[in-house]
Design a protein around this motif. Structure first.
Motif, mmCIF file in Angstrom:
data_model
loop_
_atom_site.group_PDB
_atom_site.id
_atom_site.type_symbol
_atom_site.label_atom_id
_atom_site.label_comp_id
_atom_site.label_asym_id
_atom_site.label_seq_id
_atom_site.Cartn_x
_atom_site.Cartn_y
_atom_site.Cartn_z
ATOM 1 N N PHE A 1 -18.056 -32.520 -46.508
ATOM 2 C CA PHE A 1 -17.562 -31.218 -46.945
ATOM 3 C C PHE A 1 -16.057 -31.271 -47.181
ATOM 4 C CE2 PHE A 1 -21.293 -29.446 -44.447
ATOM 5 C CZ PHE A 1 -21.948 -28.912 -45.542
ATOM 6 N N CYS B 1 -18.507 -21.279 -46.154
ATOM 7 C CA CYS B 1 -19.115 -22.531 -45.717
ATOM 8 C C CYS B 1 -20.578 -22.290 -45.369
ATOM 9 C CB CYS B 1 -18.377 -23.111 -44.512
ATOM 10 S SG CYS B 1 -18.343 -22.032 -43.053
ATOM 11 N N CYS C 1 -14.021 -20.717 -41.146
ATOM 12 C CA CYS C 1 -14.661 -20.420 -42.427
ATOM 13 C C CYS C 1 -15.743 -19.362 -42.210
ATOM 14 C CB CYS C 1 -15.250 -21.686 -43.059
ATOM 15 S SG CYS C 1 -16.532 -22.483 -42.074
ATOM 16 N N GLN D 1 -21.308 -26.129 -41.093
ATOM 17 C CA GLN D 1 -19.854 -26.231 -40.963
ATOM 18 C C GLN D 1 -19.315 -25.224 -39.963
ATOM 19 O OE1 GLN D 1 -19.410 -26.003 -45.467
ATOM 20 N NE2 GLN D 1 -17.472 -26.911 -44.881
ATOM 21 N N HIS E 1 -18.591 -28.433 -51.333
ATOM 22 C CA HIS E 1 -19.770 -27.825 -50.713
ATOM 23 C C HIS E 1 -21.055 -28.523 -51.139
ATOM 24 C CE1 HIS E 1 -16.736 -24.531 -50.968
ATOM 25 N NE2 HIS E 1 -17.106 -24.354 -49.717
ATOM 26 N N ASP F 1 -19.639 -18.270 -42.684
ATOM 27 C CA ASP F 1 -20.986 -18.782 -42.900
ATOM 28 C C ASP F 1 -21.790 -17.778 -43.727
ATOM 29 O OD1 ASP F 1 -21.353 -16.816 -40.866
ATOM 30 O OD2 ASP F 1 -23.185 -17.844 -40.238
ATOM 31 N N GLN G 1 -12.169 -19.617 -46.537
ATOM 32 C CA GLN G 1 -13.153 -20.426 -47.234
ATOM 33 C C GLN G 1 -14.560 -20.019 -46.805
ATOM 34 O OE1 GLN G 1 -13.649 -22.784 -49.449
ATOM 35 N NE2 GLN G 1 -11.970 -24.264 -49.528
#
Length: 292
Positions: free
Chosen positions: A239, A5, A16, A9, A71, A18, A3
């Motif tokens: 989130f 992020c 995740c 997060q 998000h 960034d 995922q």
């Protein structure tokens, strides 16, 4: 696939990716026309061919759906809300609007002006006709028109933000939805006659996949928000992983040779002023013998 992020997060969950690692998952995020950017006002080029916009359906009373997308929160708009003018190559239909904010008293706009980050930023997403979806429009370099509004903190509340804040409180978790009844976009943004001055550049969506198909318009006129409203907004949603939805902005991206333009539009003369000016001009020409 992992995922993506925001940095806020990632600091709590390193599973995740960034913003500094988005390009590894989504190659377009490493492109040369990425958004947001820092606008350096001294390097902006004035473009007299950037006319005002024509907003269609912005005063209509609507029932709009709000959805927590994991998000951010999207406020879905009907296709009756449309946009022309502004030197856009065609007619555009509204899709949704959303906000970017900070947290813990920190500003959260995506675009910056001369290095200054603003408290919050509103994006209104429009899709070029005849495309029916954002996915279709992403294949056209001018397929998406994004309008950006920066917020400035004021002593008084924005008179129409509280229903939006309340709706965010009803969509705290990923996938949840609610409806705002009797909503008018004109209650949130100014009328077109106040929006003649804006910045223009070509860029991208600011979330993965960062598609480089956006004509960006960032208006000079800011929107007001009180500190109470700003504090309330950043505390409403979570989130997709359950963490508080704060600092939802992508860092500014390199300009990479792009030019940022500024409209040269000025406010139209009032009819009274216009008549007064014509009278003075006629009198001046008459005294010089140019009117017989």
């Amino acid at each position: 696939m992992a995922q993506w992020c925001y940095q806020s997060q990632y600091s709590c969950d390193d599973t995740c990716r960034d913003p500094s690692h988005w390009a590894a998952l989504f190659p377009s995020c490493g492109g040369l026309r990425q958004s947001p950017i820092n606008i350096v006002s001294s390097k902006v080029h004035v473009n007299s061919a950037l006319p005002p916009f024509d907003f269609i359906g912005h005063t209509n009373t609507l029932n709009i759906t709000v959805e927590n997308k994991g998000h951010s929160a999207h406020f879905h708009l009907p296709q009756s809300v449309r946009l022309t003018g502004g030197a856009l190559p065609g007619h555009y239909r509204a899709s949704q609007f959303h906000f970017h904010w900070g947290g813990n008293g920190n500003p959260g706009s995506e675009h910056t002006i001369d290095g200054e980050r603003f408290p919050m930023e509103l994006h209104i997403v429009h899709i070029k006709e005849p495309y029916g979806t954002l996915a279709e429009a992403e294949h056209d370099l001018a397929g998406i028109a994004l309008l950006g509004f920066l917020f400035e903190e004021s002593a008084d509340d924005h008179p129409h933000l509280d229903p939006i804040i309340a709706a965010l409180g009803r969509v705290q978790n990923n996938g949840s939805t609610t409806v705002i009844p009797n909503f008018r976009l004109s209650d949130v943004i100014p009328s077109s006659r106040e929006l003649h001055n804006y910045y223009r550049y070509v860029g991208s969506i600011t979330t993965p996949g960062c598609e480089q198909a956006v004509t960006w318009t960032l208006f000079h006129k800011t929107l007001a928000i009180s500190s109470r409203q700003l504090d309330a907004i950043v505390k409403q949603c979570r989130f997709w992983n359950g963490q508080p939805m704060t600092n939802i902005f992508r860092p500014t991206q390199p300009l990479d040779g792009r030019v940022v333009y500024r409209s040269s539009a000025v406010k139209p003369l009032s009819s009274a002023f216009h008549l007064w000016f014509c009278f003075l001009l006629a009198a001046a020409l008459g005294t010089t013998g140019l009117i017989h």
